[in-house]
Scaffold this motif. Structure first.
Motif, PDB file in Angstrom:
ATOM      1  N   HIS A  34       0.860  -1.188   0.000  1.00 36.07           N
ATOM      2  CA  HIS A  34       0.000   0.000   0.000  1.00 36.07           C
ATOM      3  C   HIS A  34       0.897   1.239   0.000  1.00 36.07           C
ATOM      4  CE1 HIS A  34      -2.876   3.015   1.350  1.00 36.07           C
ATOM      5  NE2 HIS A  34      -3.841   2.138   1.104  1.00 36.07           N
ATOM      6  N   PRO A  36       2.398   4.995   0.734  1.00 40.09           N
ATOM      7  CA  PRO A  36       2.317   5.829   1.935  1.00 40.09           C
ATOM      8  C   PRO A  36       1.259   6.922   1.775  1.00 40.09           C
ATOM      9  CG  PRO A  36       4.281   6.369   0.668  1.00 40.09           C
ATOM     10  CD  PRO A  36       3.652   5.168   0.010  1.00 40.09           C
ATOM     11  N   GLU A  37       0.699   7.347   2.901  1.00 38.24           N
ATOM     12  CA  GLU A  37      -0.283   8.432   2.872  1.00 38.24           C
ATOM     13  C   GLU A  37       0.391   9.786   2.678  1.00 38.24           C
ATOM     14  OE1 GLU A  37      -2.705   5.234   3.771  1.00 38.24           O
ATOM     15  OE2 GLU A  37      -0.770   5.684   4.634  1.00 38.24           O
ATOM     16  N   HIS A  47       3.276   5.934   6.623  1.00 37.71           N
ATOM     17  CA  HIS A  47       2.108   5.103   6.330  1.00 37.71           C
ATOM     18  C   HIS A  47       1.196   5.150   7.546  1.00 37.71           C
ATOM     19  CE1 HIS A  47       3.984   2.852   2.888  1.00 37.71           C
ATOM     20  NE2 HIS A  47       5.057   3.357   3.468  1.00 37.71           N
TER      21      HIS A  47
END
Length: 169
Positions: A34, A36-37, A47
């Motif tokens: 996923h 990272p934000e 993340h």
């Protein structure tokens, strides 16, 4: 099966928060790949594994990835949250309030509320760690606001750090 000798008579769990009888389907899954934000200009990233909002305020868990350039905050403390570090890859220097400790994968450091701490990646290689905050404060605003601090005045920076429970020493 035998259990080690231990006086279990004083073991106390918190009051139940779930009062149903059959359990519920409520687990979350986040694949390892996923994205990272949030990614910093330096190449480091964060993340948001479990935010305080997603854990009903119990804790926040973040994967913090640092590039090879030296980075990390100087000595500070928090009044309302504890912070823990679990090293995943690389070498991270962590200040425990009295000395710098070179940590490596598998090392763990816990800092209670009020504990002076800092961390730095000075190895010249990338490093990653898990950051755990308890209770689950909204650290996302802190992480995302850091890059904008260079465009603020001293009073705005002071307000930002106060709002995010960060006190520099």
């Amino acid at each position: 099966m035998s259990f080690p000798e231990y006086d279990y008579s004083d073991v106390r769990y918190p009051e139940p928060r779930y009062t149903g009888t059959g359990g519920e389907v409520s687990a979350t899954h986040r694949p390892a790949n996923h994205p990272p934000e949030f990614t910093y200009r330096s190449g480091g990233s964060v993340h948001y594994l479990s935010t305080g909002a997603s854990t009903n305020g119990e804790f926040g868990l973040y994967r913090w990835e640092m590039g090879s350039e030296p980075s990390g905050p100087s000595a500070h403390f928090h009044r309302s949250i504890s912070e823990s570090f679990y090293i995943l890859t690389g070498t991270v220097r962590i200040f425990d309030g009295s000395r710098w400790v070179d940590t490596e994968p598998g090392d763990y450091v816990h800092v209670p509320e009020g504990g002076i701490h800092a961390f730095r990646n000075e190895s010249g290689e990338p490093a990653a760690m898990l950051l755990h905050f308890a209770p689950g404060a909204p650290r996302e605003g802190y992480f995302e606001g850091l890059p904008d601090l260079s465009r603020t005045d001293e009073a705005e920076r002071a307000e930002f750090f106060l709002r995010h429970d960060t006190f520099w020493v």
